[in-house]
Design an enzyme around this catalytic site. Structure first.
Site, mmCIF file in Angstrom:
data_model
loop_
_atom_site.group_PDB
_atom_site.id
_atom_site.type_symbol
_atom_site.label_atom_id
_atom_site.label_comp_id
_atom_site.label_asym_id
_atom_site.label_seq_id
_atom_site.Cartn_x
_atom_site.Cartn_y
_atom_site.Cartn_z
ATOM 1 N N PRO A 2 0.786 -1.219 0.000
ATOM 2 C CG PRO A 2 0.296 -0.775 2.206
ATOM 3 C CD PRO A 2 1.210 -1.564 1.342
ATOM 4 C CD GLU A 3 2.306 4.558 -3.680
ATOM 5 O OE1 GLU A 3 2.218 5.792 -3.619
ATOM 6 O OE2 GLU A 3 2.740 3.948 -4.669
#
Length: 294
Positions: A2-3
């Site tokens: 994820p970011e």
DNA sequence: GCCTTATGCTCAC
DNA sequence: TGAGCCTAAGGCT
């Protein structure tokens, strides 16, 4: 994988499912022994800063989760699924199945356990999440959490102003492509957003931070907020404008979700030049040499 | 099946 | 700068 946008999304979803209620926490296979510190306690709130999650179970009991490159959550409702693979932690809300503690059972909470064989749990009222592969999953003290916040730069998704970001970038001789990945400069931006934000700003990744115009940096910051907020479609980051997608509008094709990220060797949607790839700051950097001239 | 790759970060050299 | 972490998915055979 994820970011910041996905981290904030998880924080919202988990808060909606669990905050304000007593939560069961379990570390199957002994992979999270501190679960006992949290199990059955009330989850006050879920915090997201950059790529970090903080599940606040009260002072000095903040569950810190960082997914790293491989970590991911799965979520669902109903009966807890059987433990499968390398499960680090799971949380569930079994408040609906509350009962008086039976002899030999923990008196602290007294929920039915999913595996106690009584069958008294109310499956349709149970929400659960599973966590596997995180880089970190430990209980922080308040002090540790604050120390973490201190070393993180501003986070566009938390509504932080760009001033600190601009100041830090202007102090550096490092290329802007490396600075955007630095969590002390901007928290929450990762490899996809680095590439895509630079493309959308038509800015070369190789320009030194100190040489980037202030208005360009502010424009990037301004672009990042809506892009990261709305950038998830079916758990996928989408950064292309409809007008730039070769197939046109409608459903966003997988190969048209990004301008340059993992598009190396393929023609740029805007100018047709071959998209380039190069290692920068230990990660693959993608850019269009024509749209983003040095 | 095996191999590579991945939206991340830390530590040692 | 490079290895290591540790897991899953996708591409290849």
């Amino acid at each position: 994988m994820p970011e910041g946008n996905e981290i904030h999304r998880w924080a919202e979803r988990h808060a909606a499912a669990f905050a304000g209620k007593a939560v069961r926490v379990d570390g199957p296979q002994g992979r999270f022994t501190d679960s006992e510190m949290l199990d059955g306690r009330k989850l006050v709130r879920v915090m997201a800063v950059g790529k970090h999650l903080g599940y606040d179970f009260g002072k000095d009991r903040i569950l810190h989760v960082h997914l790293g490159l491989q970590g991911d959550f799965t979520e669902g409702s109903g009966p807890l699924p059987a433990v499968k693979g390398a499960l680090r932690l799971r949380m569930w809300n079994a408040a609906a199945a509350k009962k008086p503690a039976a002899p030999g059972e923990s008196k602290r909470h007294g929920w039915y356990s999913e595996d106690d064989g009584t069958g008294h749990i109310a499956p349709e009222l149970v929400a659960w999440v599973e966590l596997r592969g995180p880089m970190d999953c430990t209980v922080y003290t308040q002090e540790q959490w604050e120390k973490l916040l201190k070393r993180l730069g501003p986070d566009p998704l938390n509504g932080d102003a760009p001033d600190e970001f601009v100041a830090k970038v202007h102090k550096s001789k490092k290329p802007i492509g490396a600075l955007l990945m630095d969590q002390a400069i901007a928290a929450g931006i990762g490899n996809i957003y680095r590439a895509e934000l630079l493309f959308r700003a038509r800015l070369s990744p190789f320009i030194a931070g100190k040489d980037v115009a202030e208005e360009t940096l502010r424009a990037i910051w301004k672009d990042a907020l809506p892009l990261m907020k709305a950038g998830m479609v079916d758990r996928r980051i989408v950064t292309t404008l409809p007008k730039d997608r070769p197939s046109g509008k409608g459903k966003v094709l997988k190969e048209e979700a990004h301008y340059v990220y993992r598009h190396h060797g393929k023609p740029c949607f805007v100018c047709g030049t071959k998209v380039m790839k190069k290692d920068m700051a230990g990660r693959n950097l993608y850019w269009c040499p024509t749209c983003q001239p040095e």
